[in-house]
Design a protein around this motif. Structure first.
Motif, PDB file in Angstrom:
ATOM      1  N   UNK A  23      -3.525   2.669 -14.815  1.00 19.33           N
ATOM      2  CA  UNK A  23      -3.527   2.429 -16.262  1.00 19.33           C
ATOM      3  C   UNK A  23      -4.496   3.374 -16.951  1.00 19.33           C
ATOM      4  N   UNK A  24      -5.635   3.621 -16.293  1.00 20.92           N
ATOM      5  CA  UNK A  24      -6.665   4.454 -16.912  1.00 20.92           C
ATOM      6  C   UNK A  24      -6.471   5.937 -16.601  1.00 20.92           C
ATOM      7  N   UNK A  25      -5.476   6.268 -15.802  1.00 23.66           N
ATOM      8  CA  UNK A  25      -5.251   7.671 -15.449  1.00 23.66           C
ATOM      9  C   UNK A  25      -6.296   8.226 -14.497  1.00 23.66           C
ATOM     10  N   UNK A  26      -6.746   7.380 -13.559  1.00 30.43           N
ATOM     11  CA  UNK A  26      -7.749   7.826 -12.588  1.00 30.43           C
ATOM     12  C   UNK A  26      -7.141   7.843 -11.186  1.00 30.43           C
ATOM     13  N   UNK A  27      -7.876   8.411 -10.237  1.00 35.59           N
ATOM     14  CA  UNK A  27      -7.433   8.361  -8.852  1.00 35.59           C
ATOM     15  C   UNK A  27      -8.628   8.442  -7.926  1.00 35.59           C
ATOM     16  N   UNK A  28      -8.409   8.146  -6.650  1.00 38.06           N
ATOM     17  CA  UNK A  28      -9.458   8.217  -5.634  1.00 38.06           C
ATOM     18  C   UNK A  28      -9.057   9.259  -4.605  1.00 38.06           C
ATOM     19  N   UNK A  29      -9.957  10.200  -4.337  1.00 34.00           N
ATOM     20  CA  UNK A  29      -9.687  11.214  -3.320  1.00 34.00           C
ATOM     21  C   UNK A  29     -10.425  10.813  -2.054  1.00 34.00           C
ATOM     22  N   UNK A  30      -9.708  10.789  -0.927  1.00 36.88           N
ATOM     23  CA  UNK A  30     -10.325  10.416   0.353  1.00 36.88           C
ATOM     24  C   UNK A  30     -10.206  11.577   1.318  1.00 36.88           C
ATOM     25  N   UNK A  71      -6.374  12.568   1.152  1.00 37.54           N
ATOM     26  CA  UNK A  71      -5.514  11.548   0.555  1.00 37.54           C
ATOM     27  C   UNK A  71      -5.843  11.404  -0.913  1.00 37.54           C
ATOM     28  N   UNK A  72      -4.849  11.129  -1.740  1.00 35.75           N
ATOM     29  CA  UNK A  72      -5.132  10.713  -3.106  1.00 35.75           C
ATOM     30  C   UNK A  72      -4.535   9.322  -3.276  1.00 35.75           C
ATOM     31  N   UNK A  73      -5.362   8.348  -3.590  1.00 31.26           N
ATOM     32  CA  UNK A  73      -4.898   6.968  -3.727  1.00 31.26           C
ATOM     33  C   UNK A  73      -5.087   6.526  -5.172  1.00 31.26           C
ATOM     34  N   UNK A  74      -4.129   5.774  -5.685  1.00 29.76           N
ATOM     35  CA  UNK A  74      -4.222   5.271  -7.058  1.00 29.76           C
ATOM     36  C   UNK A  74      -3.964   3.768  -7.034  1.00 29.76           C
ATOM     37  N   UNK A  75      -4.926   2.985  -7.495  1.00 29.85           N
ATOM     38  CA  UNK A  75      -4.752   1.538  -7.599  1.00 29.85           C
ATOM     39  C   UNK A  75      -4.154   1.180  -8.940  1.00 29.85           C
ATOM     40  N   UNK A  76      -3.778  -0.104  -9.143  1.00 29.03           N
ATOM     41  CA  UNK A  76      -3.129  -0.496 -10.408  1.00 29.03           C
ATOM     42  C   UNK A  76      -3.998  -0.244 -11.636  1.00 29.03           C
ATOM     43  N   UNK A  77      -5.265  -0.636 -11.560  1.00 28.45           N
ATOM     44  CA  UNK A  77      -6.140  -0.435 -12.726  1.00 28.45           C
ATOM     45  C   UNK A  77      -6.386   1.049 -12.953  1.00 28.45           C
ATOM     46  N   UNK A  78      -6.558   1.766 -11.835  1.00 31.59           N
ATOM     47  CA  UNK A  78      -6.784   3.205 -11.937  1.00 31.59           C
ATOM     48  C   UNK A  78      -5.591   3.878 -12.607  1.00 31.59           C
TER      49      UNK A  78
END
Lengths: 490, 170
Positions: free
Chosen positions: B125-132, B116-123
């Motif tokens: 804005x900063x161009x980041x993501x979370x890989x699960x 999964x790739x998840x992106x939160x609101x703050x992430x």
């Protein structure tokens, strides 16, 4: 639907026509009671319903009741008509629903376990539910309720035969049920004994003593009253364990380990070999007097269910002597990967320190586990990892190498101080949570690396999902299984 | 680069983006403002005379304790972010995290069911993501937060490709 006409490839079949009634009889009874009570009472009281003055209310009630009853019956018939199943091309498909249709399909070679469940009422009518867990079917099992018992058994044999690769669906005669050999039976006396000596009994005795003390000290009888709901609750828990554990019988057959149990509701489980993800052998302190153990397993799919249901399905052995444990272990781990499995397993069950090659928590870390440090330990064989823990509640966890999903090393500040770490193995959801406690850091890291490698190797060796080729013949398994038992009795 | 005792030897850790500190700061701020506000309520009530219990010293000490705890957590955030690392090995992915409570985890590619790739609101804005990563085990909680979006996409593709090549049954 005759039992002879069992699922040949591609044909759609329906479940037994009585099934919606067996499932929904409570609703029917409720409807009849709700609408018929008034009429019934009137006739009892001698006031006629029919006659010169037809009671208007009665008429409406009966008409309304009739309509609701017809609607219910209609929906039952429709739900039966639209519930169909098919066995084809390596899949089993089940269609349900007439307004909202649902098709569920499952790959036969991914069957993890297959159960025939008979709750009390269907059992009276000779019906049974067939339920199977499939690794790729998401979170819920595929269930067919209800079939005639003979049909259900036949279908189970067909599914297992195809899953094992001995039948491919082109055969014209039906797949015979695999022969089985009973290897274990738990007499009701032992089951009752195990319940009396279980943890909840200790809890009951303690709370009874506490409440008696409290009522003596405060000179009030009220405490006895508080106990009543607790006693009822515990009584039902005991009853459920007894009802489910009654007549526990384990048998082996080429299509897996078969377990049957139950007093009022009976259940027959079939666990194909190699489907066990992890297992644990535990011994509560009271059972030590009689040398009893119990075995729980993780099977993909079992853990996802309702707790009370899952609790009994994950039980591989509700209570048994050491010989029974050894036999069950030899069934689920036909190749333990060590020269002297009995000695090693004995050391794992009851041993301390480094008997049979277990590596324990280093002495320097004893303050972290003042009782357990001599018992916490691991042993890695060619095929499985054995994790031993618990000085008072003895526990032995076994995880086959090819079943490890992922792993993690954990180290907190105290662990770091004593230069130890914990190794956690992740397996499918279930009662077993394998964790190796407080092993020295260097060894933990080495094991972590080595375990990743052996899991990889084991996965490569396991080439086929169809297991029959990998399984030793029945008589051979039975031969090895009976040896420890003979020794024990001899 | 900081390598702890429980890390397997000879592993080159890749670190997550330092911008992830900001994400953690925002989370920290929201959580702690609410927490401190809630534990300050007794102080407010005591001051207003609505409550006679607890004593004043306790009503002061309670929020003070949580403020100290929050500051301590704040000070740890940059180090915690630096402690997150991952390494793609030939057959598995290693993920490490934690300073006090360290955890090193290995997820074999063949065991991954999906990524999964998840992106939160703050992430975002900063161009980041979370890989699960998900395996058949619920215990696998393999989350890799704070990856730059491009790196996250690359990792996802890479992991899926490797997972397919080495896919094993349960």
């Amino acid at each position: 639907m005759t039992p002879q006409k069992t699922a040949v490839d591609g044909d759609w079949h329906r479940v037994h026509p009585a099934s919606p009634f067996v499932r929904g009889w409570v609703a029917l009874v409720a409807i009849v009671y709700f609408f018929g009570r008034d009429t019934f009472e009137r006739s009892l009281q001698g006031r006629g319903n029919i006659g010169a003055a037809i009671n208007e209310r009665t008429l409406w009630l009966l008409a309304g009741g009739g309509v609701v009853l017809l609607l219910a019956l209609g929906s039952f018939v429709l739900s039966w008509y639209f519930t169909r199943y098919q066995l084809a091309e390596g899949y089993v498909r089940v269609n349900t629903g007439f307004l909202f249709k649902q098709q569920r399909q499952a790959r036969l070679d991914r069957v993890q376990a297959i159960d025939i469940v008979q709750p009390l009422l269907p059992r009276i009518f000779g019906l049974a539910e067939l339920k199977f867990e499939v690794a790729d079917a998401g979170h819920s099992a595929v269930r067919l309720s209800y079939l005639k018992l003979g049909e259900a058994k036949q279908l189970r044999a067909t599914i297992l035969g195809r899953a094992a690769g001995i039948a491919d669906g082109t055969e014209t005669v039906e797949v015979p049920e695999a022969p089985e050999q009973v290897v274990l039976y738990i007499p009701p006396g032992r089951l009752i004994g195990s319940l009396i000596l279980s943890e909840q009994s200790v809890f009951i005795v303690l709370s009874a003593v506490a409440s008696v003390m409290a009522s003596v000290l405060t000179e009030s009888r009220a405490f006895i009253l508080y106990l009543i709901p607790a006693i009822i609750g515990l009584g039902t828990a005991y009853w459920r364990s007894f009802n489910k554990g009654y007549n526990f019988t384990a048998a082996i057959s080429p299509d897996g380990i078969r377990m049957r149990y139950g007093l009022l509701d009976t259940q027959a489980q079939t666990l194909p070999p190699g489907r066990i993800q992890a297992l644990k052998v535990t011994q509560p302190p009271m059972w030590r007097l009689l040398g009893w153990f119990r075995i729980h397993v993780n099977v993909a799919g079992y853990g996802e269910h309702h707790r009370s249901e899952g609790e009994h399905r994950t039980m591989l052995l509700p209570v048994g002597r050491k010989a029974d444990v050894m036999m069950m272990l030899s069934l689920v781990l036909p190749d333990p990967g060590i020269a002297d499995p009995e000695r090693v397993f004995t050391a794992g069950l009851t041993g301390l320190d480094s008997d049979a090659g277990f590596v324990t928590t280093p002495k320097r870390a004893w303050p972290l586990a003042p009782l357990g440090w001599r018992r916490n330990g691991f042993l890695s064989t060619d095929t499985a990892l054995l994790l031993r823990s618990g000085r008072v509640w003895r526990k032995l966890v076994i995880v086959p190498h090819q079943r490890t999903q992922s792993m993690a090393l954990h180290q907190g500040p105290l662990d770091r101080l004593f230069r130890v770490a914990d190794l956690v193995l992740h397996t499918t959801p279930g009662p077993v949570a394998p964790r190796l406690y407080q092993v020295s850091t260097e060894l933990a890291v080495a094991l972590f690396d080595q375990q990743a490698a052996s899991a990889r190797e084991a996965r490569k060796r396991q080439t086929s999902e169809q297991w029959l080729a990998q399984l030793p013949p029945v008589h051979q398994v039975a031969g090895t299984a009976s040896t420890p038992e003979e020794k024990n009795h001899g | 680069m900081h390598t702890a005792a429980i890390d397997p030897p000879g592993v080159e850790w890749l670190r997550v983006s330092s911008k992830y500190v900001t994400v953690r700061l925002v989370e920290w701020a929201i959580r702690n403002v609410i927490l401190v506000a809630v534990v300050s309520l007794p102080l407010l009530f005591v001051q207003l005379g609505w409550w006679t219990w607890p004593p004043l010293w306790f009503a002061v000490a309670l929020p003070a304790f949580f403020v100290v705890l929050a500051v301590w957590r704040l000070a740890l955030i940059p180090r915690q972010v630096r402690a997150i690392g991952y390494a793609e090995r030939h057959d598995d992915l290693l993920i490490r995290r934690g300073i006090f409570f360290q955890r090193t985890m290995v997820v074999p590619y063949g065991r991954m069911q999906y990524v999964d790739v998840a992106v939160g609101p703050v992430e975002r804005i900063l161009g980041l993501c979370t890989v699960k990563l998900h395996t058949a085990s619920a215990g696998t909680m393999a989350h890799l937060p704070g990856l730059p979006a491009a790196e996250g996409a690359r990792l996802r593709e890479q992991l899926s490709a490797r997972g397919e090549a080495r896919l094993a049954g349960l």
